[in-house]
Design a protein around this motif. Structure first.
Motif, PDB file in Angstrom:
ATOM      1  N   ARG A 124       0.836  -1.206   0.000  1.00  0.00           N
ATOM      2  CA  ARG A 124       0.000   0.000   0.000  1.00  0.00           C
ATOM      3  C   ARG A 124       0.871   1.258   0.000  1.00  0.00           C
ATOM      4  O   ARG A 124       0.567   2.237  -0.695  1.00  0.00           O
ATOM      5  CB  ARG A 124      -0.943   0.007   1.200  1.00  0.00           C
ATOM      6  N   LEU A 125       1.952   1.241   0.741  1.00  0.00           N
ATOM      7  CA  LEU A 125       2.864   2.381   0.745  1.00  0.00           C
ATOM      8  C   LEU A 125       3.422   2.640  -0.655  1.00  0.00           C
ATOM      9  O   LEU A 125       3.531   3.798  -1.083  1.00  0.00           O
ATOM     10  CB  LEU A 125       4.016   2.124   1.718  1.00  0.00           C
ATOM     11  N   ALA A 126       3.755   1.571  -1.384  1.00  0.00           N
ATOM     12  CA  ALA A 126       4.292   1.738  -2.734  1.00  0.00           C
ATOM     13  C   ALA A 126       3.259   2.370  -3.661  1.00  0.00           C
ATOM     14  O   ALA A 126       3.606   3.206  -4.508  1.00  0.00           O
ATOM     15  CB  ALA A 126       4.746   0.388  -3.277  1.00  0.00           C
ATOM     16  N   ARG A 127       1.995   1.999  -3.507  1.00  0.00           N
ATOM     17  CA  ARG A 127       0.947   2.586  -4.348  1.00  0.00           C
ATOM     18  C   ARG A 127       0.777   4.073  -4.048  1.00  0.00           C
ATOM     19  O   ARG A 127       0.589   4.896  -4.956  1.00  0.00           O
ATOM     20  CB  ARG A 127      -0.377   1.844  -4.136  1.00  0.00           C
ATOM     21  N   ILE A 128       0.839   4.432  -2.771  1.00  0.00           N
ATOM     22  CA  ILE A 128       0.699   5.843  -2.397  1.00  0.00           C
ATOM     23  C   ILE A 128       1.904   6.641  -2.885  1.00  0.00           C
ATOM     24  O   ILE A 128       1.762   7.767  -3.382  1.00  0.00           O
ATOM     25  CB  ILE A 128       0.515   5.961  -0.872  1.00  0.00           C
ATOM     26  N   LYS A 129       3.081   6.058  -2.774  1.00  0.00           N
ATOM     27  CA  LYS A 129       4.283   6.715  -3.293  1.00  0.00           C
ATOM     28  C   LYS A 129       4.128   6.997  -4.786  1.00  0.00           C
ATOM     29  O   LYS A 129       4.430   8.100  -5.265  1.00  0.00           O
ATOM     30  CB  LYS A 129       5.498   5.823  -3.039  1.00  0.00           C
ATOM     31  N   ALA A 130       3.654   6.027  -5.542  1.00  0.00           N
ATOM     32  CA  ALA A 130       3.494   6.193  -6.989  1.00  0.00           C
ATOM     33  C   ALA A 130       2.481   7.276  -7.319  1.00  0.00           C
ATOM     34  O   ALA A 130       2.611   7.980  -8.323  1.00  0.00           O
ATOM     35  CB  ALA A 130       3.086   4.869  -7.620  1.00  0.00           C
ATOM     36  N   ALA A 131       1.465   7.436  -6.474  1.00  0.00           N
ATOM     37  CA  ALA A 131       0.430   8.442  -6.728  1.00  0.00           C
ATOM     38  C   ALA A 131       0.914   9.850  -6.426  1.00  0.00           C
ATOM     39  O   ALA A 131       0.584  10.795  -7.157  1.00  0.00           O
ATOM     40  CB  ALA A 131      -0.811   8.122  -5.892  1.00  0.00           C
ATOM     41  N   TYR A 132       1.700  10.034  -5.373  1.00  0.00           N
ATOM     42  CA  TYR A 132       2.093  11.377  -4.936  1.00  0.00           C
ATOM     43  C   TYR A 132       3.497  11.781  -5.386  1.00  0.00           C
ATOM     44  O   TYR A 132       3.821  12.972  -5.364  1.00  0.00           O
ATOM     45  CB  TYR A 132       1.983  11.486  -3.411  1.00  0.00           C
ATOM     46  N   ASP A 133       4.322  10.827  -5.763  1.00  0.00           N
ATOM     47  CA  ASP A 133       5.674  11.147  -6.225  1.00  0.00           C
ATOM     48  C   ASP A 133       6.051  10.209  -7.366  1.00  0.00           C
ATOM     49  O   ASP A 133       6.992   9.406  -7.257  1.00  0.00           O
ATOM     50  CB  ASP A 133       6.666  11.026  -5.065  1.00  0.00           C
ATOM     51  N   PRO A 134       5.338  10.271  -8.480  1.00  0.00           N
ATOM     52  CA  PRO A 134       5.598   9.323  -9.568  1.00  0.00           C
ATOM     53  C   PRO A 134       6.993   9.454 -10.165  1.00  0.00           C
ATOM     54  O   PRO A 134       7.543   8.480 -10.676  1.00  0.00           O
ATOM     55  CB  PRO A 134       4.513   9.674 -10.602  1.00  0.00           C
ATOM     56  N   GLY A 135       7.581  10.635 -10.100  1.00  0.00           N
ATOM     57  CA  GLY A 135       8.932  10.828 -10.621  1.00  0.00           C
ATOM     58  C   GLY A 135      10.029  10.518  -9.630  1.00  0.00           C
ATOM     59  O   GLY A 135      11.209  10.670  -9.949  1.00  0.00           O
ATOM     60  N   ARG A 136       9.649  10.119  -8.423  1.00  0.00           N
ATOM     61  CA  ARG A 136      10.587   9.757  -7.357  1.00  0.00           C
ATOM     62  C   ARG A 136      11.590  10.877  -7.080  1.00  0.00           C
ATOM     63  O   ARG A 136      12.806  10.670  -7.011  1.00  0.00           O
ATOM     64  CB  ARG A 136      11.312   8.448  -7.673  1.00  0.00           C
ATOM     65  N   LEU A 137      11.049  12.081  -6.876  1.00  0.00           N
ATOM     66  CA  LEU A 137      11.900  13.192  -6.455  1.00  0.00           C
ATOM     67  C   LEU A 137      12.506  12.912  -5.090  1.00  0.00           C
ATOM     68  O   LEU A 137      13.676  13.205  -4.832  1.00  0.00           O
ATOM     69  CB  LEU A 137      11.090  14.488  -6.417  1.00  0.00           C
TER      70      LEU A 137
END
Length: 488
Positions: free
Chosen positions: A468-481
């Motif tokens: 679930r954390l990975a999905r939220i990361k992808a939604a809010y920081d898709p470019g992995r800043l």
């Protein structure tokens, strides 16, 4: 809900949108001196750069082991708009970004070669109607002091110079957690600047996934937190205690403590320290009881009787604020002195606390140590060096929260384990001690004691919550800043 941006933030967000629209343009090689000067002029806070008089002090973390890291800039952000300015600068210029609150990252990940966003200037602590609003840069000693003046507090840790942001975002194990929960458990809201430069007000009704992830998902992963809303509890007189035994009682102390501490009444918290300092060894039981001295002594008796006669004992009632100073090692200091000395944000002119060169790793104990495990733990501490194993009791309110209710998954743990060592050979001892205890404790670990050498860290830190954390990361920081070596 999302806050309506002020004019400065609006212009910054607009600039980011224009950049995104022109994403096909050739990549820049990095910021030049004029770009850094423009960033500094755009901040209400202060940008410290190499060559500035404050640079050497500004770049240092709590642990001198990372003194060799030389960031291109340290931005002391005075407000959320400053944070947005820095986030957009890092994205536009492709500069590595590190986020710093108190600078206590065990792996040194609150610094780096690029831009360090330091939230220390945002340190206000306000209280109204049972709720505390705390700036992300507030040090724990100041949080305790300012809230105690209002007769309340929040559950948090013991180290006085830790920033509230890093603690809360990773969970927040503390001295009243068994009664009131982890720091993240009383987090009702968080204001956070995300990778696209937006300032979001997250609560149960607005961006609830981001709030969930911020309650134990680890600092530096999802954005830059700028303030928190916490539910408070009353801060009344409490009882603090310290009991010591000779090293010959170490194994007996571990057996007795782990059978007693996690199942004691919620008002009773304790930590067992097994220490070797130079040529000597020591066993200490330290803790806090949310009640009277008489009641505390009655609750201590079963464990103390099983361990045997103590070589020394201190049990006394003190005001809540004083108890937090004692737990933080500042019993003989003023609040102002209970800081690192200096003139930068988070420091005080008369601060007396020093930095500490250390190595640390962790376990979370889901079951009691076997007899063989107890003997092995005692043997590891008895080895030559300068080190301590700290066992902090969990259970109580911590264990009554579902593992998936927050990002912190270790609700069934009986206690946390920290291997902490100083000076020469520290990293070697912590590495060997954790490896030796892995067959007994398993692979669970605490993200706030981040371990750069940890195998299987996703599962160790986050368990079943990692997906679930990975999905939220992808939604809010898709470019992995926001990119950490162990980043979700």
């Amino acid at each position: 809900m999302e806050r309506t941006p002020d004019r400065r933030t609006f212009l910054r967000i607009g600039g980011l949108a224009a950049l995104t629209a022109g994403a096909g343009s050739p990549a820049r090689s990095g910021p030049g001196p004029s770009d850094w000067r423009a960033l500094g002029r755009g901040l209400d806070g202060r940008l410290v750069r190499p060559g500035d008089g404050a640079y050497d002090a500004a770049r240092r973390l709590f642990n001198p082991a990372y003194d060799g890291v030389r960031p291109a800039g340290v931005a002391y952000c005075a407000n959320p708009s400053d944070v947005a300015e820095c986030v957009n600068f890092a994205r536009r210029m492709r500069v590595p970004l590190a986020v710093r609150s108190g600078g206590h990252s065990y792996a040194g990940w609150s610094t780096g070669s690029g831009l360090v966003v330091d939230v220390s200037p945002m340190n206000t602590v306000a209280y109204a109607s049972g709720r505390a609003t705390v700036g992300a840069g507030a040090r724990l000693v100041d949080v305790y002091d300012r809230l105690a003046a209002r007769g309340v507090s929040i559950p948090a840790g013991t180290c006085p110079t830790v920033g509230v942001s890093g603690l809360a975002l990773g969970g927040g194990i503390g001295v009243v957690s068994r009664k009131y929960g982890l720091t993240c458990d009383v987090m009702e809201s968080v204001r956070i600047v995300t990778a696209d430069g937006r300032l979001l007000d997250c609560d149960a009704d607005h961006d609830p996934d981001l709030l969930w992830a911020s309650r134990g998902g680890g600092g530096g992963n999802l954005g830059v937190a700028v303030s928190f809303g916490f539910r408070t509890h009353p801060a009344r007189e409490v009882t603090v205690f310290t009991l010591r035994w000779p090293w010959a009682r170490a194994a007996r102390a571990v057996r007795a403590w782990q059978a007693w501490a996690p199942s004691a009444p919620d008002a009773m918290w304790s930590t067992l320290h097994l220490s070797r300092d130079g040529g000597g060894t020591d066993v200490r039981l330290v803790g806090l009881h949310l009640g009277s001295r008489a009641e505390c002594e009655r609750l201590l008796d079963p464990a103390a009787d099983r361990i045997g006669p103590a070589s020394s004992a201190s049990v006394r009632e003190v005001p809540y604020r004083q108890a937090m100073m004692i737990m933080g090692g500042c019993s003989d200091l003023s609040v102002s002195q209970c800081h690192r000395g200096g003139s930068l944000p988070g420091q005080t002119r008369d601060g007396r606390l020093s930095r500490d060169r250390f190595s640390a790793r962790s376990h979370l104990a889901y079951r009691p140590l076997s007899e063989g495990g107890v003997r092995k733990l005692v043997a590891e501490v008895a080895k030559t060096g300068d080190h301590t194993v700290l066992l902090d009791a969990l259970g109580g309110a911590v264990g009554r929260v579902r593992p998936d209710a927050t990002a912190f998954p270790h609700r069934a743990a009986l206690y946390s384990v920290q291997y902490y060592a100083h000076r020469s050979g520290a990293a070697g001892w912590t590495r060997a001690a954790r490896a030796a205890m892995r067959p007994h404790f398993g692979d669970h670990a605490y993200v706030n004691y981040v371990d750069p050498e940890l195998d299987g860290w996703r599962t160790a830190y986050y368990g079943a919550n990692s997906s679930r954390l990975a999905r939220i990361k992808a939604a809010y920081d898709p470019g992995r800043l926001f990119r950490l070596p162990q980043g979700i």
